[in-house]
Design an enzyme around this catalytic site. Structure first.
Site, mmCIF file in Angstrom:
data_model
loop_
_atom_site.group_PDB
_atom_site.id
_atom_site.type_symbol
_atom_site.label_atom_id
_atom_site.label_comp_id
_atom_site.label_asym_id
_atom_site.label_seq_id
_atom_site.Cartn_x
_atom_site.Cartn_y
_atom_site.Cartn_z
ATOM 1 N N TYR A 95 0.486 -1.301 -0.184
ATOM 2 C CA TYR A 95 -0.147 -0.117 -0.133
ATOM 3 C C TYR A 95 0.926 1.432 -0.626
ATOM 4 O O TYR A 95 2.059 0.985 0.793
ATOM 5 C CB TYR A 95 -1.174 -0.004 1.849
ATOM 6 C CG TYR A 95 -0.826 0.436 1.960
ATOM 7 C CD1 TYR A 95 -0.532 1.713 3.075
ATOM 8 C CD2 TYR A 95 -0.047 -0.672 2.684
ATOM 9 C CE1 TYR A 95 -0.004 1.986 3.840
ATOM 10 C CE2 TYR A 95 0.652 -0.503 4.263
ATOM 11 C CZ TYR A 95 0.764 0.680 5.144
ATOM 12 O OH TYR A 95 1.574 1.169 6.105
ATOM 13 N N CYS A 96 0.009 2.699 -1.043
ATOM 14 C CA CYS A 96 0.637 4.020 -0.226
ATOM 15 C C CYS A 96 -0.589 4.962 0.032
ATOM 16 O O CYS A 96 -0.540 4.857 0.724
ATOM 17 C CB CYS A 96 1.547 3.992 -1.626
ATOM 18 S SG CYS A 96 0.770 3.886 -3.166
ATOM 19 N N ARG A 97 -0.057 6.081 -0.373
ATOM 20 C CA ARG A 97 -1.375 7.341 -0.129
ATOM 21 C C ARG A 97 -1.976 7.077 -0.995
ATOM 22 O O ARG A 97 -3.442 6.807 -0.310
ATOM 23 C CB ARG A 97 -0.599 8.073 -0.120
ATOM 24 C CG ARG A 97 -1.121 9.647 -0.483
ATOM 25 C CD ARG A 97 -0.073 10.957 -0.433
ATOM 26 N NE ARG A 97 -0.243 10.946 -1.859
ATOM 27 C CZ ARG A 97 -1.241 11.109 -2.815
ATOM 28 N NH1 ARG A 97 -2.123 11.458 -2.836
ATOM 29 N NH2 ARG A 97 -0.841 11.349 -4.230
ATOM 30 N N GLY A 99 -2.682 4.519 -4.026
ATOM 31 C CA GLY A 99 -2.308 2.854 -4.617
ATOM 32 C C GLY A 99 -1.435 3.350 -5.718
ATOM 33 O O GLY A 99 -1.027 2.288 -6.434
ATOM 34 N N LEU A 123 -3.372 4.327 1.960
ATOM 35 C CA LEU A 123 -3.671 3.999 3.419
ATOM 36 C C LEU A 123 -5.265 4.468 4.793
ATOM 37 O O LEU A 123 -5.317 4.283 4.856
ATOM 38 C CB LEU A 123 -2.412 4.632 4.051
ATOM 39 C CG LEU A 123 -2.794 4.535 5.585
ATOM 40 C CD1 LEU A 123 -2.287 3.877 5.663
ATOM 41 C CD2 LEU A 123 -1.008 5.713 6.134
#
Length: 132
Positions: A95-97, A99, A123
């Site tokens: 995951y990231c901020r 996608g 997230l």
């Protein structure tokens, strides 16, 4: 003369086909990034013991992350997995901020033969889905 025109037309058609194929390849690749990102699937994987990898920067990670997540920036994901000798069939949630970076990381892992990774998306989306 007619034969030269026919050959030129065929070359032009081939050129257009190659451009279309390149465009289609890029589109499919980007769609595959978007294809994952189902928060429920992501949480099911986490609950089942998947390795949780936050692919944002170290600064973003320090500002907040999912429980039990480790931080490996997306541009280092393949090298880091190789260095850590992570099994290619290990269940991995990325995951990231938003996608986007986790999608890039997903593609990098797939190209290295990792068969059980998933782009969990952003997230905040994951946190919101868990709160429901």
């Amino acid at each position: 003369m007619f034969k030269q025109i026919l050959i030129s037309k065929q070359r032009l058609q081939l050129k257009y086909f190659m451009i279309f194929a390149a465009f289609l390849s890029l589109t499919v690749s980007q769609l595959s990034w978007a294809a994952d990102k189902d928060a429920q699937v992501a949480w099911d994987m986490i609950d089942a013991g998947a390795m949780v990898v936050d692919v944002r920067t170290a600064e973003e990670f320090e500002a907040g992350h999912l429980p039990n997540a480790i931080n490996i920036p997306f541009e280092r994901i393949a090298a880091a997995f190789k260095e850590r000798k992570i099994a290619k069939d290990k269940s991995v949630l990325l995951y990231c901020r938003s996608g986007r970076r986790s999608g890039i990381a997903f593609e990098a892992l797939v190209s290295e033969g990792y068969t059980n990774s998933y782009n969990g998306g952003g997230l905040e989306t994951l946190k919101s889905a868990r709160a429901k």
